[in-house]
Design an enzyme around this catalytic site. Sequence first.
Site, PDB file in Angstrom:
ATOM      1  N   LYS A  69       1.747  91.573 109.546  1.00  0.00           N
ATOM      2  CA  LYS A  69       1.292  92.450 108.453  1.00  0.00           C
ATOM      3  C   LYS A  69       0.227  93.463 108.898  1.00  0.00           C
ATOM      4  O   LYS A  69       0.141  94.549 108.325  1.00  0.00           O
ATOM      5  CB  LYS A  69       0.760  91.605 107.297  1.00  0.00           C
ATOM      6  CG  LYS A  69       1.867  90.867 106.536  1.00  0.00           C
ATOM      7  CD  LYS A  69       1.318  90.158 105.315  1.00  0.00           C
ATOM      8  CE  LYS A  69       2.427  89.464 104.545  1.00  0.00           C
ATOM      9  NZ  LYS A  69       1.968  88.844 103.308  1.00  0.00           N
ATOM     10  N   ALA A 129      -9.669  83.896 100.890  1.00  0.00           N
ATOM     11  CA  ALA A 129     -10.075  85.204 101.410  1.00  0.00           C
ATOM     12  C   ALA A 129      -9.114  85.660 102.502  1.00  0.00           C
ATOM     13  O   ALA A 129      -9.458  86.475 103.352  1.00  0.00           O
ATOM     14  CB  ALA A 129     -11.501  85.122 101.949  1.00  0.00           C
ATOM     15  N   ASN A 152     -14.676  80.916  99.058  1.00  0.00           N
ATOM     16  CA  ASN A 152     -13.888  80.566 100.251  1.00  0.00           C
ATOM     17  C   ASN A 152     -14.587  79.526 101.093  1.00  0.00           C
ATOM     18  O   ASN A 152     -15.817  79.432 101.115  1.00  0.00           O
ATOM     19  CB  ASN A 152     -13.618  81.815 101.103  1.00  0.00           C
ATOM     20  CG  ASN A 152     -12.428  81.609 102.030  1.00  0.00           C
ATOM     21  OD1 ASN A 152     -11.357  81.201 101.585  1.00  0.00           O
ATOM     22  ND2 ASN A 152     -12.605  81.859 103.321  1.00  0.00           N
TER      23      ASN A 152
HETATM   24  P1  NDP Z   1      -3.989  83.135 105.025  1.00  0.00           P
HETATM   25  O1  NDP Z   1      -3.729  82.164 106.128  1.00  0.00           O
HETATM   26  O2  NDP Z   1      -4.304  84.555 105.357  1.00  0.00           O
HETATM   27  O3  NDP Z   1      -5.223  82.582 104.110  1.00  0.00           O
HETATM   28  C1  NDP Z   1      -5.236  81.246 103.674  1.00  0.00           C
HETATM   29  C2  NDP Z   1      -6.427  81.045 102.740  1.00  0.00           C
HETATM   30  O4  NDP Z   1      -6.332  79.723 102.192  1.00  0.00           O
HETATM   31  C3  NDP Z   1      -7.770  81.135 103.413  1.00  0.00           C
HETATM   32  O5  NDP Z   1      -8.706  81.702 102.521  1.00  0.00           O
HETATM   33  C4  NDP Z   1      -8.102  79.667 103.692  1.00  0.00           C
HETATM   34  O6  NDP Z   1      -9.481  79.423 103.754  1.00  0.00           O
HETATM   35  C5  NDP Z   1      -7.563  79.028 102.453  1.00  0.00           C
HETATM   36  N1  NDP Z   1      -7.274  77.613 102.627  1.00  0.00           N
HETATM   37  C6  NDP Z   1      -6.196  77.054 103.237  1.00  0.00           C
HETATM   38  N2  NDP Z   1      -6.264  75.714 103.171  1.00  0.00           N
HETATM   39  C7  NDP Z   1      -7.430  75.417 102.509  1.00  0.00           C
HETATM   40  C8  NDP Z   1      -8.052  74.193 102.116  1.00  0.00           C
HETATM   41  N3  NDP Z   1      -7.509  73.015 102.391  1.00  0.00           N
HETATM   42  N4  NDP Z   1      -9.206  74.268 101.445  1.00  0.00           N
HETATM   43  C9  NDP Z   1      -9.767  75.462 101.129  1.00  0.00           C
HETATM   44  N5  NDP Z   1      -9.225  76.658 101.485  1.00  0.00           N
HETATM   45  C10 NDP Z   1      -8.054  76.635 102.165  1.00  0.00           C
HETATM   46  O7  NDP Z   1      -2.730  83.033 104.083  1.00  0.00           O
HETATM   47  P2  NDP Z   1      -2.232  84.123 103.013  1.00  0.00           P
HETATM   48  O8  NDP Z   1      -3.397  84.640 102.270  1.00  0.00           O
HETATM   49  O9  NDP Z   1      -1.299  85.080 103.653  1.00  0.00           O
HETATM   50  O10 NDP Z   1      -1.347  83.209 102.062  1.00  0.00           O
HETATM   51  C11 NDP Z   1      -1.966  82.266 101.178  1.00  0.00           C
HETATM   52  C12 NDP Z   1      -0.895  81.695 100.276  1.00  0.00           C
HETATM   53  O11 NDP Z   1      -0.392  82.732  99.453  1.00  0.00           O
HETATM   54  C13 NDP Z   1       0.320  81.111 101.027  1.00  0.00           C
HETATM   55  O12 NDP Z   1       0.561  79.825 100.543  1.00  0.00           O
HETATM   56  C14 NDP Z   1       1.467  82.022 100.653  1.00  0.00           C
HETATM   57  O13 NDP Z   1       2.657  81.282 100.447  1.00  0.00           O
HETATM   58  C15 NDP Z   1       0.993  82.603  99.333  1.00  0.00           C
HETATM   59  N6  NDP Z   1       1.545  83.937  99.099  1.00  0.00           N
HETATM   60  C16 NDP Z   1       2.315  84.090  97.984  1.00  0.00           C
HETATM   61  C17 NDP Z   1       2.874  85.312  97.718  1.00  0.00           C
HETATM   62  C18 NDP Z   1       3.722  85.437  96.505  1.00  0.00           C
HETATM   63  O14 NDP Z   1       4.389  86.466  96.378  1.00  0.00           O
HETATM   64  N7  NDP Z   1       3.709  84.478  95.592  1.00  0.00           N
HETATM   65  C19 NDP Z   1       2.666  86.481  98.588  1.00  0.00           C
HETATM   66  C20 NDP Z   1       1.801  86.224  99.713  1.00  0.00           C
HETATM   67  C21 NDP Z   1       1.292  84.976  99.954  1.00  0.00           C
HETATM   68  P3  NDP Z   1     -10.338  79.600 105.124  1.00  0.00           P
HETATM   69  O15 NDP Z   1     -10.582  81.079 105.260  1.00  0.00           O
HETATM   70  O16 NDP Z   1     -11.565  78.829 104.840  1.00  0.00           O
HETATM   71  O17 NDP Z   1      -9.488  79.032 106.224  1.00  0.00           O
END
Ligand code: NDP
Length: 281
Positions: A69, A129, A152
């Site tokens: 992306k 985030a 976050n």
């Molecule tokens: P990223 O990997 O960029 O970000 C993941 C985020 O989730 C981070 O903020 C991370 O926190 C947080 N996180 C993950 N696990 C935990 C946990 N156990 N406790 C607390 N925080 C957690 O992923 P994306 O933002 O690209 O995607 C996130 C979700 O959004 C995915 O599941 C994806 O399927 C969904 N999505 C859905 C879309 C839709 O059209 N419905 C479109 C795009 C995405 P930290 O920074 O602390 O690691």
Amino acid sequence: MNFLHSLTGCFATPVAENPTVEMVEAAYRHHGLHFRYINCEISPENLADAVLGARAMGWIGFNCSLPHKVAVIQHLDGLGESASIIGAVNCAVRRDEKFIGENTDGKGFLDSLCEKIDPTGKRMVMFGAGGAARAIGVEVALAGATHITVVNRDPQRGQELTQLLNEKTPAEVEFSAWEGVYDVPTDTDIVVNATSIGLFPDVDARVPVNLETLSAEMLVADVIPNPPRTRLIKDADARGCTTIDGLGMLVNQGVIGIKYWTGVDVDPSVMRNRLEELFST
Ligand code: NDP
């Protein structure tokens, strides 16, 4: 007779589990659009060649998913406004022989949100985030939300997004470190889970939020498309909140992408039905 389809698709790795192809092709078939959508397994080393190939073959556009992306931007000819603020592209569109990068994730979320509530003047708490949170934060702020709290686990990532939103949008944005269970402030209008907590197969995972602080006046949205009824959505329903599941965002970003590529407003219900069929099996 015309045996030449207009080509669209998705560049990602891994891509085999990405269901967007089913939803988009269901819409193409339903509307008699002479288009195809193809999932392409593209490694980071092959991304530049893949974009060149798409140009050579006259592709109308393509989605980019993880991990391309951000990296794809250097291979495109320009960016739409929100993609340039978000700093990520999930949808390239051919316009006047140029590939322009757009970001439809946040716009898809916003369309789902606006079906239930006008974000103007609202206060939002957003968990996460990452890429999805960046896209949602930018679009909801540009749509007129006045206050956003970014919650976050990783403080650096959370603070970076907070700074970006404060600099590039009119909203007032603050960061809250996520330690233990989060209490949602009583004056919150919109609560969004933009983390990956609850995504299949981890379907019983709970977003660490104090459910007692969710009130019926709040709207609770989840980005997780699979399963659509996450623990958070079920818990929020039980508290009487208005809820929005992640399928709405997925479908709406597809609707926007297809509009960019074909000029046609497709029927979202055809796309949602296809995804529900897939996720129920
Ligand atoms: P990223 O990997 O960029 O970000 C993941 C985020 O989730 C981070 O903020 C991370 O926190 C947080 N996180 C993950 N696990 C935990 C946990 N156990 N406790 C607390 N925080 C957690 O992923 P994306 O933002 O690209 O995607 C996130 C979700 O959004 C995915 O599941 C994806 O399927 C969904 N999505 C859905 C879309 C839709 O059209 N419905 C479109 C795009 C995405 P930290 O920074 O602390 O690691």
